[in-house]
Design an enzyme around this catalytic site. Structure first.
Site, PDB file in Angstrom:
ATOM      1  CB  ALA A 182      -0.919  -0.028   1.211  1.00  0.00           C
ATOM      2  CD  GLU A 184       6.367  -1.203  -1.620  1.00  0.00           C
ATOM      3  OE1 GLU A 184       6.170  -1.679  -2.753  1.00  0.00           O
ATOM      4  OE2 GLU A 184       6.849  -1.864  -0.670  1.00  0.00           O
ATOM      5  CD  GLU A 386      11.716  -3.390  -3.778  1.00  0.00           C
ATOM      6  OE1 GLU A 386      11.143  -2.308  -3.550  1.00  0.00           O
ATOM      7  OE2 GLU A 386      11.416  -4.462  -3.210  1.00  0.00           O
TER       8      GLU A 386
HETATM    9  O1  0X9 Z   1       9.930  -7.784   0.739  1.00  0.00           O
HETATM   10  C1  0X9 Z   1       9.312  -7.645  -0.308  1.00  0.00           C
HETATM   11  O2  0X9 Z   1       8.181  -8.078  -0.503  1.00  0.00           O
HETATM   12  C2  0X9 Z   1       9.991  -6.876  -1.446  1.00  0.00           C
HETATM   13  N1  0X9 Z   1      10.563  -5.659  -0.946  1.00  0.00           N
HETATM   14  S1  0X9 Z   1       9.619  -4.439  -0.403  1.00  0.00           S
HETATM   15  O3  0X9 Z   1      10.501  -3.429   0.176  1.00  0.00           O
HETATM   16  N2  0X9 Z   1       8.914  -3.756  -1.640  1.00  0.00           N
HETATM   17  O4  0X9 Z   1       8.661  -4.954   0.496  1.00  0.00           O
HETATM   18  C3  0X9 Z   1      11.103  -7.711  -2.014  1.00  0.00           C
HETATM   19  C4  0X9 Z   1      10.660  -9.018  -2.619  1.00  0.00           C
HETATM   20  C5  0X9 Z   1      11.817  -9.784  -3.157  1.00  0.00           C
HETATM   21  N3  0X9 Z   1      11.451 -10.957  -3.867  1.00  0.00           N
HETATM   22  C6  0X9 Z   1      11.396 -12.193  -3.321  1.00  0.00           C
HETATM   23  N4  0X9 Z   1      11.647 -12.397  -2.075  1.00  0.00           N
HETATM   24  N5  0X9 Z   1      11.108 -13.150  -4.129  1.00  0.00           N
HETATM   25 ZN    ZN Z   2       6.932  -3.712  -1.808  1.00  0.00          ZN
END
Ligand code: 0X9
Ligand code: ZN
Length: 433
Positions: A182, A184, A386
């Protein structure tokens, strides 16, 4: 009169964000893989909110509640991990952000009598209205689809864009979603900008000739709305049926809710945690919309991008253990092609993109992410993107709204490179081994 307006604005603003009184955000700068690996456990122990993942050689930003600040900084000192204050007074910074956003909105209105959609963050109603409007203006190429409804009943819209009405089964599909997390806020505008570039301002006609497109700007409209109205750092959905304490602590992390090693690593069983994985995989109406789109078009999807922030990264599978998939070479090549294109058009003070396996880049594993699920079921090229933001120079607590347009513009060029690369490498499903 003007003074009165400013006073009223300040009054309205200062009544908000009270829940962040005493919160601080810190830069953390891990210097070794070992340091990086401790970020995940530290996040669990001190309930950190990771706003921007640190990587080797680049600081990240974490948000820390007052009660954990001493313990957190002490643990960093013990482990020799460098840190410094990013924002000493988060509530105040959020108030200033609001004033900047509101002032910008008023100035645009006063100057031109209208708001420019990419001059500011986009509220859910603005995005929905745009999707409805643009689909009605381009009926030969765009179809508005109601993918489903969110937990609170909001529509989850996406656009299908095709010059052949999605009927040419030999055309690869590019699927892009945004707004699963949300808070972001820079994510949805990059998806609506892609729609703009495919319908209203076409400069790459080959992308319409070669591909069909699915563009879903806001996967999680309830959380998105809530982050505008009430809790700026809301990340999850807003469901209240996932645990006995969900009424007090609503919501599930959409990017921990996919059926890929669901709830095995980097997740929480605590409904109050930001990484709560839900009661089961695909417990959330919002993630089921993405799931069914992936399955419906699986044989044709060449590229899946799920747009997040912050960090300037293209992350690819496998995110639960850091191993590489058998398509890792292509994932790296197309990821670098996207990053190179963005770099060529970026502003000098924007950080350079990093491309790689998500665990190897951010240092710790997480399960149940959409990018892993898509790849697992057969999407050849799947990335978590990102977007840039939060680094020094991009001032404002969040990405200053003056950079929204730039991020949209450069990200689109990355998407162009990604689509072309994915199209060149695409092997029809039936011919894959
Ligand atoms: O943690 C997450 O969901 C992602 N970063 S965030 O800061 N936008 O929350 C990164 C996801 C990375 N991808 C996988 N773990 N597969
Ligand atoms: Zn995220």
């Amino acid at each position: 009169m003007k003074l009165l307006a400013v006073l009223l604005l300040c009054g309205a603003v200062y009544a908000k964000h009270e829940q962040y009184i005493g919160w601080k955000s810190y830069y953390v700068g891990p210097k070794s893989q070992e340091h990086l690996q401790s970020i995940g456990p530290l996040a669990q122990e001190f309930e950190l909110d990771i706003l921007s993942h640190p990587i080797l050689g680049r600081e990240g930003v974490v948000l820390v509640k007052p009660e954990h600040q001493d313990g957190f900084t002490k643990a960093l000192e013990e482990q020799g991990i460098a840190y410094r204050i990013h924002t000493a007074d988060v509530k105040n910074a959020l108030d200033l952000d609001d004033i900047a956003i509101e002032t910008r909105r008023r100035e645009n209105l006063a100057r031109s009598g209208r708001e420019f959609p990419y001059d500011n963050y986009q509220e859910i109603e603005v995005i929905d209205d745009y999707l409805i409007d643009v689909a009605s203006r381009y009926p030969d190429r765009a179809t508005l689809v109601l993918g489903g409804n969110s937990f609170e009943g909001r529509p989850i819209y996406y656009l299908k864009i095709s010059t052949t009405n999605f009927e040419n089964n030999s055309k690869p599909v590019i699927f892009i979603d945004g707004g699963i997390h949300a808070r972001e806020w820079i994510s949805p505008p990059t998806v609506t900008w892609a729609i703009h570039k495919l319908l209203e301002n076409v400069t790459e006609p080959d992308l319409l000739d070669r591909f069909d497109w699915i563009l879903l700007p806001v996967v999680n409209p309830d959380g998105y709305k809530f982050s505008f109205t009430t809790t700026r750092f809301w990340r999850k959905t807003r469901s209240t049926d996932q645990s006995s304490i969900s009424e007090t602590c609503p919501g599930v992390d959409g990017n921990r809710n996919f059926d890929f090693f669901w709830n095995t690593v980097g997740t929480s069983n605590n409904a109050c945690a930001d990484t709560f994985a839900g009661s089961q995989a695909f417990s959330e109406a919002e993630t089921r919309v993405v799931q069914s789109l992936l399955h419906e078009h699986l044989h044709r999807i060449a590229l899946y991008l799920t747009i997040h922030s912050y960090g300037s990264m293209f992350l690819y599978p496998w995110g639960h253990d850091g191993s590489l998939s058998n398509n890792a070479f292509a994932l790296q090549i197309v990821g670098v092609a996207m990053a190179d294109e963005i770099f060529a058009l970026s502003l000098p003070h924007f950080p350079r993109y990093t491309v790689g396996n998500s665990v190897l880049v951010i240092g710790y594993p997480t399960s149940g992410a959409s990018e892993d699920y898509a790849h697992f079921i057969g999407v050849p090229l799947s990335y978590t993107v990102e977007l840039p933001g939060l680094d020094s120079g991009l001032n404002g607590f969040h990405l200053n709204p003056r950079y929204i347009q730039q991020v949209c513009y450069e990200t689109w060029e990355g998407i162009v490179a990604g689509a072309r690369g994915a199209g060149d490498l695409f092997v029809p499903y039936a011919e894959r081994n």
